[in-house]
Design an enzyme around this catalytic site. Structure first.
Site, PDB file in Angstrom:
ATOM      1  N   GLY A 304     -31.111  19.006 -25.805  1.00  0.00           N
ATOM      2  CA  GLY A 304     -32.151  17.907 -26.106  1.00  0.00           C
ATOM      3  C   GLY A 304     -33.260  18.531 -26.895  1.00  0.00           C
ATOM      4  O   GLY A 304     -32.969  19.375 -27.727  1.00  0.00           O
ATOM      5  N   SER A 305     -34.628  18.011 -26.721  1.00  0.00           N
ATOM      6  CA  SER A 305     -35.632  18.348 -27.447  1.00  0.00           C
ATOM      7  C   SER A 305     -35.957  19.777 -27.161  1.00  0.00           C
ATOM      8  O   SER A 305     -37.075  20.176 -28.144  1.00  0.00           O
ATOM      9  CB  SER A 305     -36.866  17.365 -26.959  1.00  0.00           C
ATOM     10  OG  SER A 305     -36.575  15.972 -27.586  1.00  0.00           O
ATOM     11  N   VAL A 306     -35.573  20.651 -26.485  1.00  0.00           N
ATOM     12  CA  VAL A 306     -35.974  22.096 -26.461  1.00  0.00           C
ATOM     13  C   VAL A 306     -35.485  22.566 -27.639  1.00  0.00           C
ATOM     14  O   VAL A 306     -36.112  23.568 -28.381  1.00  0.00           O
ATOM     15  CB  VAL A 306     -35.126  22.639 -25.179  1.00  0.00           C
ATOM     16  CG1 VAL A 306     -35.375  24.024 -25.255  1.00  0.00           C
ATOM     17  CG2 VAL A 306     -35.759  22.298 -23.737  1.00  0.00           C
ATOM     18  N   PHE A 307     -34.528  22.102 -28.411  1.00  0.00           N
ATOM     19  CA  PHE A 307     -34.167  22.565 -29.769  1.00  0.00           C
ATOM     20  C   PHE A 307     -35.081  22.353 -30.664  1.00  0.00           C
ATOM     21  O   PHE A 307     -35.140  23.026 -31.844  1.00  0.00           O
ATOM     22  CB  PHE A 307     -32.617  21.941 -30.011  1.00  0.00           C
ATOM     23  CG  PHE A 307     -32.231  22.598 -31.254  1.00  0.00           C
ATOM     24  CD1 PHE A 307     -31.446  23.703 -31.185  1.00  0.00           C
ATOM     25  CD2 PHE A 307     -32.060  21.923 -32.427  1.00  0.00           C
ATOM     26  CE1 PHE A 307     -30.854  24.527 -32.237  1.00  0.00           C
ATOM     27  CE2 PHE A 307     -31.542  22.621 -33.602  1.00  0.00           C
ATOM     28  CZ  PHE A 307     -30.968  23.927 -33.480  1.00  0.00           C
ATOM     29  N   LYS A 308     -36.020  21.555 -30.676  1.00  0.00           N
ATOM     30  CA  LYS A 308     -37.009  21.118 -31.772  1.00  0.00           C
ATOM     31  C   LYS A 308     -38.014  22.480 -31.901  1.00  0.00           C
ATOM     32  O   LYS A 308     -38.293  22.615 -32.745  1.00  0.00           O
ATOM     33  CB  LYS A 308     -38.013  20.159 -30.980  1.00  0.00           C
ATOM     34  CG  LYS A 308     -37.166  18.550 -31.302  1.00  0.00           C
ATOM     35  CD  LYS A 308     -38.021  17.482 -30.563  1.00  0.00           C
ATOM     36  CE  LYS A 308     -37.308  16.305 -30.466  1.00  0.00           C
ATOM     37  NZ  LYS A 308     -38.139  15.183 -29.930  1.00  0.00           N
TER      38      LYS A 308
END
Length: 583
Positions: A304-308
């Site tokens: 999820g958004s951790v990859f941002k």
């Protein structure tokens, strides 16, 4: 006629006699050490029938925490009594006086015993060193005060440490050139498996006593102490776990009812694991039933958004982070209206703080046009892909891995996906084929906190001989490959801090903590459903204290409904617990 019958019967009886004789010769002379399809050693089995023994130490190596505290076992000073005492007149009153155990209790325990035992087992009464000396000074046959090793029923970080078991086939496959009993325990998971060759026993420590058919002493009343007498074995595996922190982490994970997930805590200074909790827990009665044996912190998960954080790093180094550019965060990445997260127009910094999907979907597409490999390149620079556990050459073993069951992270699975703009956008928000382990996510935060220096993660610092000297030292090692620039690392640090200090940031809950936190949240769609509801992976990955980084922490709750959480509270309470411990 009768003479012929007599001769016939004589021949039959003679034939049967010779069969019995041949069988007896086979048992007594030819197959004594390898009898039947079960390969029984008849000599050993015969001795066992006339032997009573009490094992003090199975000889397998041990595990301790970073401070030398035992993790898998405990040593206890115990009173050992042999059953042949019931046939003797012994100084029970004297033993009772020294140990403070009532004489009646000692006699009752001996009278009901069929084999040697430590008084009070399974929860034995422990003696002081002075009591041990006094008991042994009495020199009573069958009464001993000794140190005995007990395996813990609850082992800290049980999936990381792993399990042992008996498997004769696997034992022979692993060690074809070693003469080992089929009953030898081998590691079947975790560090027990990784370090199995070092942990193999040289022999057991035990007290032995020989008896006759009715249990009376066969060779007098002398009890023999058997020990491998090797000052170097068994070895001790000194892990990097801090037992106190580990126990607190497990308590908090269970308090917030994390049924699948857990946490990883790294010491940034030496990039080692201080605590690792994986749920569900192992079912000791049936470890292979269910997923309890799986260490979820080493398995690839949807980020999820951790990859941002990866997309932000690539945007910073390729100068597509224009601070004056605004992104329409009232739209989804496909351009449709965003009804749930209706944020309006946001710049790059606010987009990261509020985790705007539209911004990072667009940036991922723009970066993909420049180079289809950019996202993978920066995921590798931040140590999110590949494996991050310590590996290297030791002794005669090349490419030894501390974490043999660690998954590798990834961004794409195919070249077609890599070149597809829409799939690049999905990947930019940590969906589609993006996967990473919680351990790697924690290592990414530690890498950023150190200014871009990426290192292997250690869970073991060294292997120690029994006498305390070092057998193998696992020194800190850098991960190979390119790294982000110090400037990019500095900018990422500010972005991660903005997540917490921004009034609308997804990490605003951590603003009042005793340590200043920097980090990134994530809520990933898993594609799984339960009771008609979409299941998610809930994350928070970060580091602290912000100005002088010491810890990197990831908390994750896997396959839960959108309404379920626990991750933020778990992260916050771990920060508080570490602050209290440090102060």
């Amino acid at each position: 006629m009768w003479r012929r019958r007599t001769l016939g019967l004589l021949f039959i009886f003679s034939f049967i006699f010779f069969l019995f004789l041949a069988r007896l010769m086979q048992i007594q002379l030819f197959k004594t050490e390898n009898f039947s399809q079960h390969h029984l050693n008849l000599l050993e089995e015969s001795v066992k029938q006339r032997t009573q023994e009490l094992m003090l130490d199975n000889g397998r190596g041990n595990f301790s925490d970073r401070n030398g505290q035992p993790l898998t076992h405990k040593q206890a000073n115990v009173l050992v009594l042999f059953p042949f005492l019931k046939k003797m007149d012994w100084q029970v009153e004297k033993v009772a006086e020294i140990t403070k155990i009532p004489a009646d209790s000692l006699l009752s325990a001996v009278n009901s015993a069929k084999k040697p035992f430590a008084y009070g087992e399974p929860d034995p009464m422990e003696l002081t060193s002075r009591q041990m000396d006094q008991v042994n000074a009495l020199m009573i046959p069958g009464v001993f005060a000794v140190e005995k090793k007990y395996e813990r029923t609850k082992v800290p970080s049980e999936q990381l440490i792993g399990l042992t078991g008996e498997n004769a086939e696997e034992l022979k496959k692993r060690y074809p050139d070693k003469e080992l009993s089929e009953k030898t325990l081998i590691g079947i998971s975790g560090l027990e498996e990784s370090f199995d060759e070092f942990l193999l026993p040289e022999g057991k420590s035990k007290l032995i006593f020989h008896v006759d058919g009715v249990g009376a002493p066969l060779f007098g009343i002398n009890v023999k102490y058997v020990d491998p007498a090797n000052p170097f074995y068994p070895v001790n595996i000194r892990t990097t776990i801090d037992k106190t922190i580990q126990q607190k982490a497990e308590e908090l994970v269970d308090r917030y009812q994390i049924k699948k997930g857990g946490l990883v805590l790294l010491n940034i200074e030496d990039n080692s694991v201080l605590a690792l909790v994986s749920r569900p827990a192992i079912n000791k009665k049936d470890p292979y039933n269910g997923s309890g044996l799986t260490n979820q912190m080493l398995k690839q998960q949807i980020l999820g958004s951790v990859f941002k954080t990866v997309v932000a790093a690539a945007a910073l180094e390729h100068n597509v982070d224009n601070p004056n550019r605004l992104f329409n965060c009232s739209q989804k990445i496909n351009g449709k209206p965003e009804r749930k997260y209706h944020y309006g127009l946001l710049n790059f910094t606010d987009s990261f703080a509020r985790s705007c999907n539209r911004t990072f979907g667009e940036l991922a597409k723009e970066l993909q046009k420049k180079d289809p490999n950019i996202l993978e390149e920066f995921a590798t620079k931040l140590s999110l892909t590949g494996s991050v556990g310590w590996r290297g050459d030791i002794y005669h073993t090349s490419d030894f891995k501390q974490l043999t069951d660690e998954d590798k992270g990834r961004v794409f699975l195919s070249d077609e996906a890599r070149k597809d703009a829409n799939l690049a956008a999905m990947s930019g928000i940590g969906q589609h084929e993006v996967r990473a382990t919680p351990l790697a996510a924690a290592n990414m935060m530690a890498t950023i906190a150190r200014g871009g220096q990426k290192e292997m993660v250690r869970v073991v610092s060294k292997i120690e001989y029994k006498n305390g000297t070092t057998m193998v030292d696992f020194s800190e090692k850098d991960l190979e490959g390119e790294t982000i620039s110090p400037y990019t690392a500095m900018k990422l640090q500010k972005l991660l801090r903005e997540v917490v200090v921004n009034p609308n940031g997804t990490g605003k809950w951590f603003k009042g903590l005793p340590y200043d936190v920097a980090g990134k949240s994530g809520t990933a769609e898993t594609g799984k459903y339960k009771d008609g509801k979409q299941l998610h992976n809930k994350w928070f990955a970060g580091y602290f204290p912000y100005q002088h980084p010491k810890y990197a922490l990831v908390t994750v709750n896997l396959d839960v409904a959108d309404s379920e959480g626990g991750v933020n509270l778990l992260f916050a309470d771990m920060v508080k617990a570490l602050y209290e411990k440090d102060n």
